[in-house]
Design a protein around this motif. Structure first.
Motif, short mmCIF file in Angstrom:
data_model
loop_
_atom_site.label_atom_id
_atom_site.label_comp_id
_atom_site.label_asym_id
_atom_site.label_seq_id
_atom_site.Cartn_x
_atom_site.Cartn_y
_atom_site.Cartn_z
N THR A 1 0.84 -1.20 0.00
CA THR A 1 0.00 0.00 0.00
C THR A 1 0.87 1.24 0.00
OG1 THR A 1 -1.78 -1.13 1.20
CG2 THR A 1 -1.77 1.27 1.26
N ALA A 2 1.90 1.23 0.85
CA ALA A 2 2.82 2.37 0.91
C ALA A 2 3.54 2.58 -0.41
CB ALA A 2 3.83 2.17 2.03
N LEU A 3 3.99 1.50 -1.03
CA LEU A 3 4.72 1.59 -2.28
C LEU A 3 3.83 2.11 -3.41
CD1 LEU A 3 7.14 1.15 -4.08
CD2 LEU A 3 6.62 -1.30 -4.13
N ASN A 4 2.63 1.61 -3.50
CA ASN A 4 1.72 2.03 -4.57
C ASN A 4 1.30 3.48 -4.43
OD1 ASN A 4 1.50 -0.30 -6.28
ND2 ASN A 4 0.35 -1.30 -4.64
N ARG A 5 1.05 3.92 -3.21
CA ARG A 5 0.69 5.32 -3.00
C ARG A 5 1.86 6.23 -3.38
NH1 ARG A 5 -2.28 5.24 2.96
NH2 ARG A 5 -4.23 4.22 2.28
N GLY B 1 12.49 0.53 3.54
CA GLY B 1 12.73 -0.89 3.70
C GLY B 1 13.59 -1.17 4.91
N HIS B 2 13.38 -2.33 5.52
CA HIS B 2 14.14 -2.74 6.69
C HIS B 2 15.10 -3.88 6.39
CE1 HIS B 2 10.69 -0.77 8.77
NE2 HIS B 2 11.66 -0.36 9.54
N ASN B 3 14.96 -4.49 5.22
CA ASN B 3 15.80 -5.61 4.86
C ASN B 3 15.99 -5.62 3.34
OD1 ASN B 3 13.40 -6.74 3.77
ND2 ASN B 3 12.95 -7.72 5.73
N LYS B 4 16.84 -6.51 2.85
CA LYS B 4 17.15 -6.54 1.42
C LYS B 4 15.92 -6.81 0.57
CE LYS B 4 20.47 -8.26 -0.65
NZ LYS B 4 21.39 -9.29 -1.21
N GLU B 5 15.04 -7.66 1.04
CA GLU B 5 13.85 -8.02 0.28
C GLU B 5 12.98 -6.78 0.05
OE1 GLU B 5 10.26 -11.35 0.41
OE2 GLU B 5 11.28 -10.73 2.24
N GLN B 6 12.74 -6.04 1.11
CA GLN B 6 11.93 -4.83 0.98
C GLN B 6 12.61 -3.78 0.12
OE1 GLN B 6 11.17 -3.66 5.07
NE2 GLN B 6 9.16 -4.64 5.04
N LEU B 7 13.89 -3.56 0.35
CA LEU B 7 14.62 -2.53 -0.39
C LEU B 7 14.64 -2.84 -1.88
CD1 LEU B 7 17.54 -2.01 2.13
CD2 LEU B 7 15.75 -0.36 1.61
N ASN B 8 14.83 -4.09 -2.24
CA ASN B 8 14.84 -4.47 -3.64
C ASN B 8 13.46 -4.34 -4.28
OD1 ASN B 8 17.53 -5.60 -4.77
ND2 ASN B 8 17.45 -6.39 -2.68
N ALA B 9 12.41 -4.69 -3.53
CA ALA B 9 11.05 -4.54 -4.05
C ALA B 9 10.72 -3.06 -4.29
CB ALA B 9 10.05 -5.16 -3.08
N TRP B 10 11.13 -2.21 -3.35
CA TRP B 10 10.88 -0.77 -3.50
C TRP B 10 11.64 -0.21 -4.70
CZ3 TRP B 10 7.62 1.91 -0.09
CH2 TRP B 10 7.53 3.29 -0.29
N TRP B 11 12.89 -0.60 -4.83
CA TRP B 11 13.72 -0.13 -5.93
C TRP B 11 13.17 -0.59 -7.29
CZ3 TRP B 11 17.34 3.16 -7.38
CH2 TRP B 11 18.05 2.92 -8.56
N VAL C 1 4.67 -8.75 0.64
CA VAL C 1 3.82 -9.72 -0.04
C VAL C 1 4.13 -9.68 -1.51
CG1 VAL C 1 2.02 -9.49 1.69
CG2 VAL C 1 1.95 -8.03 -0.33
N ALA C 2 3.42 -10.51 -2.28
CA ALA C 2 3.68 -10.57 -3.71
C ALA C 2 3.60 -9.20 -4.34
CB ALA C 2 2.67 -11.51 -4.37
N GLU C 3 4.51 -8.93 -5.28
CA GLU C 3 4.60 -7.60 -5.91
C GLU C 3 3.31 -7.28 -6.64
OE1 GLU C 3 7.32 -5.22 -9.17
OE2 GLU C 3 7.49 -7.38 -8.89
N GLN C 4 2.83 -6.07 -6.49
CA GLN C 4 1.62 -5.61 -7.18
C GLN C 4 2.01 -4.52 -8.16
OE1 GLN C 4 -0.93 -4.35 -4.00
NE2 GLN C 4 -1.68 -6.41 -3.61
N ARG C 5 1.91 -4.78 -9.43
CA ARG C 5 2.27 -3.80 -10.44
C ARG C 5 1.17 -2.76 -10.59
NH1 ARG C 5 7.31 -2.53 -11.84
NH2 ARG C 5 8.55 -4.40 -12.02
N GLY C 6 -0.08 -3.15 -10.45
CA GLY C 6 -1.17 -2.21 -10.61
C GLY C 6 -1.35 -1.35 -9.36
N SER C 7 -1.77 -0.11 -9.56
CA SER C 7 -1.99 0.78 -8.43
C SER C 7 -3.25 0.39 -7.68
CB SER C 7 -2.10 2.23 -8.91
OG SER C 7 -2.51 3.06 -7.86
N LEU C 8 -3.20 0.54 -6.37
CA LEU C 8 -4.40 0.28 -5.57
C LEU C 8 -5.48 1.32 -5.85
CD1 LEU C 8 -2.80 -0.51 -2.11
CD2 LEU C 8 -3.65 -2.14 -3.79
N PHE C 9 -5.10 2.40 -6.54
CA PHE C 9 -6.02 3.50 -6.72
C PHE C 9 -6.48 3.63 -8.16
CE2 PHE C 9 -3.13 4.25 -3.27
CZ PHE C 9 -3.99 4.49 -2.22
N ASP C 10 -6.13 2.65 -9.02
CA ASP C 10 -6.58 2.69 -10.41
C ASP C 10 -8.08 2.48 -10.49
OD1 ASP C 10 -4.04 3.11 -11.23
OD2 ASP C 10 -3.64 1.01 -11.75
#
Length: 458
Positions: A197-201, A223-233, A449-458
Protein backbone atom coordinates in the motif's frame (compact mmCIF):
# COMPACT_ATOMS: atom_id res chain seq x y z
CA UNK A 1 25.11 24.08 -0.89
CA UNK A 2 28.49 23.25 -2.31
CA UNK A 3 28.32 19.63 -3.38
CA UNK A 4 31.85 18.71 -4.41
CA UNK A 5 32.61 15.05 -4.96
CA UNK A 6 33.13 13.35 -1.64
CA UNK A 7 31.39 16.07 0.33
CA UNK A 8 28.92 15.39 3.12
CA UNK A 9 26.57 17.91 4.68
CA UNK A 10 24.29 18.34 7.68
CA UNK A 11 20.91 20.00 7.08
CA UNK A 12 19.00 21.72 9.89
CA UNK A 13 15.48 20.37 9.50
CA UNK A 14 12.13 22.02 9.92
CA UNK A 15 10.33 18.77 9.34
CA UNK A 16 7.43 19.60 11.63
CA UNK A 17 6.63 22.18 14.24
CA UNK A 18 10.14 21.71 15.53
CA UNK A 19 13.34 23.72 15.41
CA UNK A 20 16.15 21.63 14.09
CA UNK A 21 19.70 21.13 12.86
CA UNK A 22 22.52 18.51 12.98
CA UNK A 23 26.10 17.66 11.73
CA UNK A 24 28.20 15.72 9.02
CA UNK A 25 31.47 14.40 7.30
CA UNK A 26 33.28 15.90 4.25
CA UNK A 27 31.14 13.55 2.28
CA UNK A 28 28.04 14.54 4.27
CA UNK A 29 26.09 17.73 4.93
CA UNK A 30 24.01 18.66 7.97
CA UNK A 31 20.59 20.31 7.61
CA UNK A 32 18.76 22.09 10.48
CA UNK A 33 15.01 21.91 11.19
CA UNK A 34 12.66 24.56 12.66
CA UNK A 35 9.87 25.45 15.09
CA UNK A 36 6.21 26.18 14.54
CA UNK A 37 3.57 28.63 15.64
CA UNK A 38 -0.18 29.11 15.60
CA UNK A 39 -2.50 32.12 15.71
CA UNK A 40 -4.36 32.43 19.01
CA UNK A 41 -7.88 33.71 19.63
CA UNK A 42 -6.60 37.28 19.76
CA UNK A 43 -4.98 37.02 16.35
CA UNK A 44 -1.48 36.94 17.81
CA UNK A 45 1.13 34.55 16.41
CA UNK A 46 2.45 32.42 19.27
CA UNK A 47 4.73 29.36 19.39
CA UNK A 48 3.10 25.96 19.01
CA UNK A 49 2.74 24.66 22.54
CA UNK A 50 1.80 21.57 24.46
CA UNK A 51 -1.96 21.52 24.78
CA UNK A 52 -3.65 21.23 28.15
CA UNK A 53 -7.25 20.48 28.99
CA UNK A 54 -10.01 22.67 27.59
CA UNK A 55 -7.72 24.06 24.92
CA UNK A 56 -5.61 26.07 27.37
CA UNK A 57 -1.99 26.31 26.26
CA UNK A 58 1.13 25.91 28.29
CA UNK A 59 2.85 29.21 27.46
CA UNK A 60 6.30 28.15 28.57
CA UNK A 61 7.31 25.40 26.16
CA UNK A 62 7.62 24.90 22.44
CA UNK A 63 6.50 21.56 21.07
CA UNK A 64 8.72 19.90 18.49
CA UNK A 65 7.12 18.83 15.26
CA UNK A 66 8.07 15.31 16.11
CA UNK A 67 5.78 15.45 19.13
CA UNK A 68 2.96 17.38 17.52
CA UNK A 69 2.43 14.64 15.05
CA UNK A 70 1.68 12.12 17.79
CA UNK A 71 -0.17 14.18 20.34
CA UNK A 72 -3.32 15.60 18.84
CA UNK A 73 -4.78 16.29 15.43
CA UNK A 74 -5.62 19.72 16.89
CA UNK A 75 -2.31 20.77 15.38
CA UNK A 76 -2.86 19.19 11.97
CA UNK A 77 -4.00 22.54 10.56
CA UNK A 78 -1.76 24.80 12.63
CA UNK A 79 0.22 27.43 10.76
CA UNK A 80 3.94 26.73 10.53
CA UNK A 81 6.25 29.57 11.51
CA UNK A 82 9.93 28.99 12.32
CA UNK A 83 10.53 29.84 15.95
CA UNK A 84 13.76 31.51 15.00
CA UNK A 85 11.87 33.84 12.67
CA UNK A 86 9.13 34.33 15.23
CA UNK A 87 11.46 35.59 17.90
CA UNK A 88 13.32 37.87 15.49
CA UNK A 89 10.32 39.87 14.26
CA UNK A 90 11.81 42.98 15.82
CA UNK A 91 15.01 42.17 13.87
CA UNK A 92 16.91 42.39 17.14
CA UNK A 93 17.77 40.29 20.15
CA UNK A 94 17.75 42.51 23.18
CA UNK A 95 20.14 45.33 22.12
CA UNK A 96 22.57 43.33 20.00
CA UNK A 97 21.10 44.04 16.58
CA UNK A 98 21.28 40.32 15.75
CA UNK A 99 18.53 38.31 14.09
CA UNK A 100 17.81 34.96 15.77
CA UNK A 101 18.33 33.06 12.52
CA UNK A 102 21.22 31.61 10.56
CA UNK A 103 20.28 32.80 7.05
CA UNK A 104 19.79 36.58 7.24
CA UNK A 105 22.49 39.25 6.83
CA UNK A 106 22.31 40.17 10.51
CA UNK A 107 22.08 36.57 11.75
CA UNK A 108 24.04 35.61 14.83
CA UNK A 109 25.95 33.12 12.66
CA UNK A 110 25.57 31.86 9.10
CA UNK A 111 24.89 28.43 7.70
CA UNK A 112 24.08 27.81 4.06
CA UNK A 113 21.09 25.46 4.09
CA UNK A 114 17.88 24.33 5.73
CA UNK A 115 15.21 21.68 5.30
CA UNK A 116 11.61 22.84 5.65
CA UNK A 117 8.54 20.63 5.92
CA UNK A 118 5.79 21.39 3.44
CA UNK A 119 3.33 19.83 5.89
CA UNK A 120 3.49 23.10 7.81
CA UNK A 121 5.03 25.49 5.31
CA UNK A 122 2.42 24.98 2.58
CA UNK A 123 0.00 27.25 4.44
CA UNK A 124 2.32 30.15 3.54
CA UNK A 125 2.37 30.48 -0.30
CA UNK A 126 5.34 32.88 -0.37
CA UNK A 127 7.20 31.12 2.42
CA UNK A 128 10.69 32.01 1.27
CA UNK A 129 10.01 35.70 0.79
CA UNK A 130 7.95 36.02 3.98
CA UNK A 131 10.87 34.85 6.13
CA UNK A 132 13.60 36.62 4.13
CA UNK A 133 15.32 33.39 3.12
CA UNK A 134 17.88 34.27 0.40
CA UNK A 135 17.44 32.86 -3.09
CA UNK A 136 21.17 33.09 -3.79
CA UNK A 137 23.91 31.53 -1.70
CA UNK A 138 21.43 29.54 0.40
CA UNK A 139 19.81 26.16 -0.30
CA UNK A 140 16.25 25.59 0.92
CA UNK A 141 15.16 21.98 0.60
CA UNK A 142 11.55 20.87 0.84
CA UNK A 143 10.44 17.80 2.78
CA UNK A 144 7.02 16.58 1.62
CA UNK A 145 5.74 15.90 5.13
CA UNK A 146 4.77 12.35 4.17
CA UNK A 147 5.78 11.08 7.58
CA UNK A 148 3.54 13.61 9.31
CA UNK A 149 0.64 12.80 6.98
CA UNK A 150 1.01 9.14 7.90
CA UNK A 151 0.97 9.85 11.63
CA UNK A 152 -1.46 12.74 12.17
CA UNK A 153 -5.05 11.55 12.10
CA UNK A 154 -7.03 13.21 9.32
CA UNK A 155 -3.99 14.92 7.77
CA UNK A 156 -3.71 15.04 3.98
CA UNK A 157 -1.22 16.21 1.38
CA UNK A 158 -2.12 16.39 -2.30
CA UNK A 159 0.85 15.93 -4.67
CA UNK A 160 -0.39 18.70 -7.00
CA UNK A 161 -0.51 21.26 -4.19
CA UNK A 162 2.84 20.06 -2.86
CA UNK A 163 4.71 20.45 -6.14
CA UNK A 164 3.21 23.88 -6.78
CA UNK A 165 4.46 25.00 -3.34
CA UNK A 166 7.86 23.45 -4.07
CA UNK A 167 8.16 25.27 -7.40
CA UNK A 168 7.55 28.63 -5.74
CA UNK A 169 9.66 28.23 -2.62
CA UNK A 170 12.42 25.62 -2.56
CA UNK A 171 15.54 24.76 -4.56
CA UNK A 172 15.10 20.99 -4.26
CA UNK A 173 12.36 18.76 -2.88
CA UNK A 174 11.60 15.22 -1.72
CA UNK A 175 8.83 13.20 -3.34
CA UNK A 176 5.61 12.60 -1.40
CA UNK A 177 6.28 9.21 0.16
CA UNK A 178 4.11 6.93 2.28
CA UNK A 179 6.30 5.35 5.01
CA UNK A 180 6.15 1.63 5.78
CA UNK A 181 5.92 2.26 9.52
CA UNK A 182 3.60 4.25 11.76
CA UNK A 183 4.42 5.45 15.23
CA UNK A 184 2.33 4.16 18.13
CA UNK A 185 2.31 6.83 20.88
CA UNK A 186 1.10 4.29 23.45
CA UNK A 187 3.89 1.75 22.98
CA UNK A 188 6.33 4.44 21.75
CA UNK A 189 7.40 2.09 18.99
CA UNK A 190 7.17 2.06 15.22
CA UNK A 191 4.70 -0.48 13.89
CA UNK A 192 4.55 -1.92 10.37
CA UNK A 193 2.27 -0.36 7.74
CA UNK A 194 1.30 -2.46 4.70
CA UNK A 195 4.35 -2.40 2.44
CA UNK A 196 2.58 -2.63 -0.92
CA UNK A 197 0.00 0.00 0.00
CA UNK A 198 2.82 2.37 0.91
CA UNK A 199 4.72 1.59 -2.28
CA UNK A 200 1.72 2.03 -4.57
CA UNK A 201 0.69 5.32 -3.00
CA UNK A 202 4.25 6.62 -3.30
CA UNK A 203 4.42 5.59 -6.96
CA UNK A 204 1.10 7.24 -7.78
CA UNK A 205 2.00 10.54 -6.09
CA UNK A 206 5.48 10.56 -7.65
CA UNK A 207 4.01 10.21 -11.15
CA UNK A 208 1.99 13.37 -10.59
CA UNK A 209 4.89 15.35 -9.12
CA UNK A 210 7.35 14.38 -11.85
CA UNK A 211 5.02 15.75 -14.52
CA UNK A 212 4.71 19.13 -12.79
CA UNK A 213 8.09 19.75 -11.20
CA UNK A 214 10.33 22.69 -12.07
CA UNK A 215 13.01 21.75 -9.53
CA UNK A 216 15.20 18.67 -8.91
CA UNK A 217 13.39 15.96 -6.92
CA UNK A 218 14.84 13.33 -4.59
CA UNK A 219 13.40 9.83 -4.52
CA UNK A 220 12.85 8.13 -1.16
CA UNK A 221 13.78 4.54 -0.36
CA UNK A 222 11.95 2.55 2.33
CA UNK A 223 12.73 -0.89 3.70
CA UNK A 224 14.14 -2.74 6.69
CA UNK A 225 15.80 -5.61 4.86
CA UNK A 226 17.15 -6.54 1.42
CA UNK A 227 13.85 -8.02 0.28
CA UNK A 228 11.93 -4.83 0.98
CA UNK A 229 14.62 -2.53 -0.39
CA UNK A 230 14.84 -4.47 -3.64
CA UNK A 231 11.05 -4.54 -4.05
CA UNK A 232 10.88 -0.77 -3.50
CA UNK A 233 13.72 -0.13 -5.93
CA UNK A 234 12.24 -2.38 -8.63
CA UNK A 235 9.11 -0.23 -8.71
CA UNK A 236 10.44 3.26 -8.03
CA UNK A 237 13.46 3.05 -10.36
CA UNK A 238 11.04 3.82 -13.18
CA UNK A 239 11.74 7.47 -12.27
CA UNK A 240 14.96 9.43 -12.67
CA UNK A 241 15.75 11.47 -9.56
CA UNK A 242 18.45 14.03 -8.81
CA UNK A 243 19.35 11.99 -5.70
CA UNK A 244 17.85 9.36 -3.38
CA UNK A 245 16.87 9.58 0.28
CA UNK A 246 17.05 6.75 2.78
CA UNK A 247 13.98 6.64 5.03
CA UNK A 248 14.68 3.63 7.24
CA UNK A 249 13.18 3.69 10.75
CA UNK A 250 14.20 3.84 13.52
CA UNK A 251 16.55 6.61 12.47
CA UNK A 252 18.68 6.03 15.58
CA UNK A 253 19.68 2.49 14.57
CA UNK A 254 23.27 2.71 13.23
CA UNK A 255 23.19 -0.74 11.62
CA UNK A 256 19.92 -0.06 9.78
CA UNK A 257 21.26 3.23 8.43
CA UNK A 258 24.45 1.46 7.35
CA UNK A 259 22.34 -1.09 5.46
CA UNK A 260 20.40 1.69 3.75
CA UNK A 261 23.61 3.40 2.64
CA UNK A 262 25.18 0.25 1.26
CA UNK A 263 21.99 -0.82 -0.49
CA UNK A 264 21.85 2.55 -2.26
CA UNK A 265 25.51 2.06 -3.20
CA UNK A 266 24.58 -1.36 -4.60
CA UNK A 267 21.97 0.38 -6.77
CA UNK A 268 24.79 2.63 -8.03
CA UNK A 269 23.31 5.77 -6.46
CA UNK A 270 25.92 8.53 -6.27
CA UNK A 271 24.06 11.22 -4.31
CA UNK A 272 22.33 10.30 -1.06
CA UNK A 273 20.36 11.98 1.72
CA UNK A 274 19.46 10.17 4.95
CA UNK A 275 16.17 11.35 6.46
CA UNK A 276 15.73 12.52 10.05
CA UNK A 277 18.90 11.05 11.49
CA UNK A 278 18.69 10.76 15.25
CA UNK A 279 21.47 10.24 17.78
CA UNK A 280 25.21 10.80 17.96
CA UNK A 281 25.76 7.11 17.29
CA UNK A 282 24.57 7.41 13.68
CA UNK A 283 26.57 10.44 12.53
CA UNK A 284 29.94 8.60 12.71
CA UNK A 285 28.42 5.78 10.64
CA UNK A 286 27.27 8.23 7.97
CA UNK A 287 30.65 9.94 8.06
CA UNK A 288 32.28 6.62 7.32
CA UNK A 289 29.77 5.65 4.60
CA UNK A 290 30.08 9.01 2.85
CA UNK A 291 33.40 8.09 1.29
CA UNK A 292 31.53 5.71 -1.00
CA UNK A 293 29.28 8.44 -2.47
CA UNK A 294 29.78 11.60 -4.47
CA UNK A 295 27.63 13.39 -1.92
CA UNK A 296 25.89 12.39 1.30
CA UNK A 297 23.68 14.62 3.43
CA UNK A 298 21.37 14.11 6.37
CA UNK A 299 18.93 16.22 8.36
CA UNK A 300 17.88 16.51 11.96
CA UNK A 301 15.77 18.75 14.15
CA UNK A 302 17.45 17.61 17.36
CA UNK A 303 18.88 21.03 18.13
CA UNK A 304 15.26 22.09 18.73
CA UNK A 305 15.38 20.47 22.17
CA UNK A 306 16.72 23.83 23.28
CA UNK A 307 13.38 25.48 22.58
CA UNK A 308 11.43 22.42 23.67
CA UNK A 309 13.07 21.54 26.98
CA UNK A 310 15.79 24.18 27.52
CA UNK A 311 18.29 21.38 26.94
CA UNK A 312 21.80 22.78 26.38
CA UNK A 313 24.55 20.66 24.76
CA UNK A 314 28.10 20.88 26.08
CA UNK A 315 30.74 21.81 23.47
CA UNK A 316 33.39 19.57 25.02
CA UNK A 317 31.13 16.51 24.86
CA UNK A 318 28.01 17.01 22.69
CA UNK A 319 26.48 13.80 24.02
CA UNK A 320 26.18 15.42 27.44
CA UNK A 321 23.73 18.20 28.29
CA UNK A 322 22.30 20.31 31.06
CA UNK A 323 18.99 22.17 31.43
CA UNK A 324 18.07 25.80 31.94
CA UNK A 325 14.34 25.30 32.38
CA UNK A 326 12.20 23.33 34.80
CA UNK A 327 14.63 20.40 34.69
CA UNK A 328 17.57 22.54 35.83
CA UNK A 329 19.49 20.93 38.71
CA UNK A 330 22.16 23.64 39.04
CA UNK A 331 22.28 27.37 38.40
CA UNK A 332 25.24 28.23 36.17
CA UNK A 333 26.99 31.56 36.70
CA UNK A 334 28.99 31.35 33.48
CA UNK A 335 28.44 29.46 30.22
CA UNK A 336 30.88 26.65 29.31
CA UNK A 337 31.04 27.73 25.66
CA UNK A 338 32.38 30.52 23.46
CA UNK A 339 30.21 29.95 20.37
CA UNK A 340 28.59 32.83 18.48
CA UNK A 341 25.54 32.60 20.75
CA UNK A 342 27.21 32.15 24.12
CA UNK A 343 29.82 34.91 23.64
CA UNK A 344 27.30 37.63 24.40
CA UNK A 345 24.61 35.62 26.22
CA UNK A 346 24.43 35.63 30.00
CA UNK A 347 23.13 32.54 31.82
CA UNK A 348 20.29 34.61 33.31
CA UNK A 349 18.90 35.16 29.80
CA UNK A 350 18.66 31.41 29.26
CA UNK A 351 16.90 30.77 32.59
CA UNK A 352 14.02 33.07 31.59
CA UNK A 353 10.74 31.33 30.79
CA UNK A 354 10.23 32.91 27.38
CA UNK A 355 10.52 31.91 23.74
CA UNK A 356 13.74 33.87 23.17
CA UNK A 357 15.72 31.86 25.72
CA UNK A 358 14.67 28.59 24.09
CA UNK A 359 15.51 29.87 20.61
CA UNK A 360 18.96 30.96 21.77
CA UNK A 361 19.67 27.56 23.29
CA UNK A 362 18.52 25.90 20.07
CA UNK A 363 20.88 28.05 18.03
CA UNK A 364 23.72 27.20 20.41
CA UNK A 365 22.87 23.49 20.01
CA UNK A 366 22.82 23.92 16.24
CA UNK A 367 26.35 25.29 16.31
CA UNK A 368 27.47 22.38 18.50
CA UNK A 369 25.95 19.87 16.07
CA UNK A 370 27.58 21.61 13.10
CA UNK A 371 30.94 21.49 14.90
CA UNK A 372 30.43 17.81 15.76
CA UNK A 373 29.68 17.13 12.11
CA UNK A 374 32.81 18.95 11.05
CA UNK A 375 34.84 17.02 13.62
CA UNK A 376 33.54 13.69 12.28
CA UNK A 377 34.25 14.81 8.71
CA UNK A 378 37.84 15.48 9.68
CA UNK A 379 38.83 12.53 11.85
CA UNK A 380 37.19 9.89 9.64
CA UNK A 381 40.09 10.41 7.23
CA UNK A 382 42.36 8.82 9.84
CA UNK A 383 40.66 5.45 10.36
CA UNK A 384 42.85 4.32 13.24
CA UNK A 385 42.21 7.45 15.27
CA UNK A 386 38.55 7.47 14.21
CA UNK A 387 38.01 4.02 15.70
CA UNK A 388 39.98 4.83 18.86
CA UNK A 389 37.94 7.97 19.37
CA UNK A 390 34.65 6.12 18.99
CA UNK A 391 35.67 3.49 21.50
CA UNK A 392 36.53 6.04 24.14
CA UNK A 393 33.77 8.44 23.12
CA UNK A 394 30.92 6.02 23.50
CA UNK A 395 32.23 4.71 26.79
CA UNK A 396 32.09 8.31 28.03
CA UNK A 397 28.67 8.81 26.48
CA UNK A 398 27.09 6.04 28.54
CA UNK A 399 27.89 7.80 31.78
CA UNK A 400 27.50 11.38 30.60
CA UNK A 401 23.97 11.69 29.30
CA UNK A 402 20.50 10.19 29.46
CA UNK A 403 19.95 10.14 25.69
CA UNK A 404 18.06 7.08 24.44
CA UNK A 405 21.01 5.89 22.35
CA UNK A 406 23.47 6.17 25.24
CA UNK A 407 22.78 2.73 26.62
CA UNK A 408 24.99 -0.23 27.29
CA UNK A 409 25.76 -2.10 24.11
CA UNK A 410 25.57 0.89 21.76
CA UNK A 411 29.33 1.17 21.34
CA UNK A 412 29.73 -2.32 19.79
CA UNK A 413 26.79 -1.72 17.45
CA UNK A 414 28.28 1.53 16.14
CA UNK A 415 31.60 -0.17 15.44
CA UNK A 416 29.81 -3.18 13.97
CA UNK A 417 27.97 -0.84 11.58
CA UNK A 418 31.29 0.60 10.42
CA UNK A 419 32.70 -2.92 10.02
CA UNK A 420 29.60 -3.88 8.02
CA UNK A 421 30.11 -0.92 5.67
CA UNK A 422 33.75 -1.78 5.05
CA UNK A 423 33.12 -5.52 4.67
CA UNK A 424 30.26 -4.88 2.26
CA UNK A 425 32.31 -2.41 0.21
CA UNK A 426 35.03 -5.03 -0.22
CA UNK A 427 32.91 -8.19 -0.60
CA UNK A 428 29.53 -7.06 -1.90
CA UNK A 429 26.16 -6.51 -0.23
CA UNK A 430 25.07 -10.16 -0.36
CA UNK A 431 28.13 -11.27 1.59
CA UNK A 432 27.86 -8.38 4.06
CA UNK A 433 24.17 -8.97 4.60
CA UNK A 434 24.67 -12.66 5.32
CA UNK A 435 27.51 -12.02 7.77
CA UNK A 436 25.55 -9.38 9.74
CA UNK A 437 22.06 -10.75 9.12
CA UNK A 438 21.26 -11.00 12.83
CA UNK A 439 21.00 -7.21 12.98
CA UNK A 440 18.36 -7.03 10.26
CA UNK A 441 15.95 -9.74 11.42
CA UNK A 442 13.65 -7.86 13.79
CA UNK A 443 10.04 -8.13 14.84
CA UNK A 444 9.39 -4.60 13.59
CA UNK A 445 9.88 -5.48 9.93
CA UNK A 446 6.72 -5.45 7.81
CA UNK A 447 6.56 -8.51 5.53
CA UNK A 448 6.69 -8.03 1.77
CA UNK A 449 3.82 -9.72 -0.04
CA UNK A 450 3.68 -10.57 -3.71
CA UNK A 451 4.60 -7.60 -5.91
CA UNK A 452 1.62 -5.61 -7.18
CA UNK A 453 2.27 -3.80 -10.44
CA UNK A 454 -1.17 -2.21 -10.61
CA UNK A 455 -1.99 0.78 -8.43
CA UNK A 456 -4.40 0.28 -5.57
CA UNK A 457 -6.02 3.50 -6.72
CA UNK A 458 -6.58 2.69 -10.41
Amino acid sequence: MNEDKGDAKFLPASTTTCAGAFGTHPDMHYVPAMLGAIQNEHGTIVPVQLGQKNGIYDQTRFVPATYIRWTSNTYANSKFIPADVLTSRSSQVENTGFSVTWWQKNSMFHYDSMLVSAFYGKEIPNYRDKFNIPRKGFTLIGDSGGFQVANVEGAKMEPEALIRWYNENVDKGFILDTPIVKYNPITRRSEPFDFNTALNRTYRDTEIMMKMTEIPLYGIMHGHNKEQLNAWWKRMSDFHFDAWCGGAKPASDPMLQALMCMQLKEFDIKRVHILGVSGFSVVPVLAYASKYFDFLSYDSGSYGEGAMYKAYRFPQNPQAKTYFGRKAKVHLKTLPCDCEICRWTEPEMLYKEDSLSGALISLHNLIIYIRYNQFMKSIVKDEEYFRQYLQGNFEAEIGATNDSDSRKGMKPKVLEAIDFIEYTAQNGLDAGYQKYKRYFETEDVAPVVAEQRGSLFD
